[in-house]
Motif scaffolding. Structure first.
Motif, short mmCIF file in Angstrom:
data_model
loop_
_atom_site.label_atom_id
_atom_site.label_comp_id
_atom_site.label_asym_id
_atom_site.label_seq_id
_atom_site.Cartn_x
_atom_site.Cartn_y
_atom_site.Cartn_z
N ASN A 23 51.06 33.41 37.52
CA ASN A 23 49.83 32.87 38.11
C ASN A 23 49.23 33.83 39.12
O ASN A 23 48.02 34.03 39.17
CB ASN A 23 50.11 31.52 38.78
CG ASN A 23 50.38 30.42 37.79
OD1 ASN A 23 50.03 30.51 36.62
ND2 ASN A 23 51.02 29.37 38.26
N PHE A 24 50.10 34.43 39.93
CA PHE A 24 49.62 35.39 40.93
C PHE A 24 49.01 36.62 40.26
O PHE A 24 47.97 37.12 40.68
CB PHE A 24 50.75 35.79 41.88
CG PHE A 24 50.28 36.67 42.99
CD1 PHE A 24 49.46 36.19 43.99
CD2 PHE A 24 50.65 38.01 43.03
CE1 PHE A 24 49.02 37.01 45.02
CE2 PHE A 24 50.22 38.84 44.05
CZ PHE A 24 49.40 38.33 45.04
N LEU A 25 49.63 37.09 39.18
CA LEU A 25 49.08 38.24 38.46
C LEU A 25 47.73 37.90 37.85
O LEU A 25 46.82 38.73 37.85
CB LEU A 25 50.07 38.71 37.39
CG LEU A 25 51.34 39.37 37.91
CD1 LEU A 25 52.31 39.63 36.76
CD2 LEU A 25 51.03 40.64 38.65
N ASP A 26 47.58 36.67 37.34
CA ASP A 26 46.29 36.23 36.80
C ASP A 26 45.23 36.25 37.90
O ASP A 26 44.09 36.66 37.67
CB ASP A 26 46.39 34.84 36.19
CG ASP A 26 47.15 34.82 34.88
OD1 ASP A 26 47.29 35.90 34.26
OD2 ASP A 26 47.62 33.73 34.48
N LEU A 27 45.60 35.79 39.10
CA LEU A 27 44.67 35.80 40.22
C LEU A 27 44.25 37.22 40.56
O LEU A 27 43.07 37.51 40.77
CB LEU A 27 45.30 35.14 41.44
CG LEU A 27 44.51 35.24 42.74
CD1 LEU A 27 43.21 34.46 42.65
CD2 LEU A 27 45.34 34.76 43.91
N LEU A 28 45.20 38.13 40.59
CA LEU A 28 44.88 39.53 40.89
C LEU A 28 43.96 40.13 39.84
O LEU A 28 43.01 40.85 40.17
CB LEU A 28 46.16 40.36 41.01
CG LEU A 28 47.02 40.08 42.24
CD1 LEU A 28 48.31 40.90 42.18
CD2 LEU A 28 46.27 40.37 43.51
N LYS A 29 44.23 39.83 38.56
CA LYS A 29 43.35 40.34 37.49
C LYS A 29 41.94 39.79 37.66
O LYS A 29 40.96 40.52 37.49
CB LYS A 29 43.92 39.98 36.12
CG LYS A 29 45.14 40.79 35.73
CD LYS A 29 45.55 40.55 34.29
CE LYS A 29 46.31 39.26 34.17
NZ LYS A 29 46.87 39.01 32.85
N TYR A 30 41.83 38.51 38.01
CA TYR A 30 40.52 37.89 38.21
C TYR A 30 39.78 38.59 39.35
O TYR A 30 38.58 38.88 39.26
CB TYR A 30 40.69 36.40 38.51
CG TYR A 30 39.41 35.73 38.94
CD1 TYR A 30 38.46 35.35 38.00
CD2 TYR A 30 39.15 35.48 40.28
CE1 TYR A 30 37.28 34.74 38.38
CE2 TYR A 30 37.97 34.88 40.68
CZ TYR A 30 37.05 34.51 39.72
OH TYR A 30 35.88 33.92 40.12
N LYS A 31 40.48 38.87 40.46
CA LYS A 31 39.86 39.53 41.60
C LYS A 31 39.36 40.93 41.23
O LYS A 31 38.29 41.34 41.66
CB LYS A 31 40.84 39.61 42.76
CG LYS A 31 41.08 38.27 43.45
CD LYS A 31 42.18 38.34 44.49
CE LYS A 31 41.78 39.15 45.67
NZ LYS A 31 42.78 39.08 46.77
N VAL A 32 40.14 41.65 40.43
CA VAL A 32 39.74 43.00 40.01
C VAL A 32 38.46 42.93 39.17
O VAL A 32 37.51 43.69 39.40
CB VAL A 32 40.88 43.70 39.23
CG1 VAL A 32 40.39 44.95 38.55
CG2 VAL A 32 42.04 44.02 40.17
N GLN A 35 35.44 41.96 41.31
CA GLN A 35 35.01 43.07 42.16
C GLN A 35 34.25 44.12 41.34
O GLN A 35 33.24 44.65 41.78
CB GLN A 35 36.21 43.71 42.85
CG GLN A 35 35.83 44.77 43.85
CD GLN A 35 37.05 45.36 44.54
OE1 GLN A 35 38.13 45.40 43.98
NE2 GLN A 35 36.86 45.80 45.77
#
Length: 70
Positions: A23-32, A35
């Motif tokens: 879930n955290f990796l999905d969040l990071l991908k979404y943020k990238v 941006q």
């Protein structure tokens, strides 16, 4: 931080927490992605629609029959 270091840290975490890591990796991908999209979009300038939109002269007047509600 290297992939090897991250891999070692993940190996130290019990498998029952892997869904949280995912879930955290999905969040990071979404943020990238967000941006990248925001930086590729041109900024809008103020007054871009000036002269294109007409507002009626009586726009702020109270419509007939609604006087008692104001």
């Amino acid at each position: 931080m290297s992939y090897e270091t991250l891999e070692n840290q993940i190996r130290a975490i019990p498998e029952e927490y892997f869904s949280e890591i995912a879930n955290f990796l999905d969040l990071l991908k979404y943020k990238v992605v967000a941006q990248q999209q925001s930086s590729s979009r041109p900024l809008r300038k103020l007054g871009g629609y000036e002269g294109r939109i007409k507002i009626a002269a009586d726009f702020d007047d109270i419509p007939e029959g609604f006087e008692e509600y104001v």
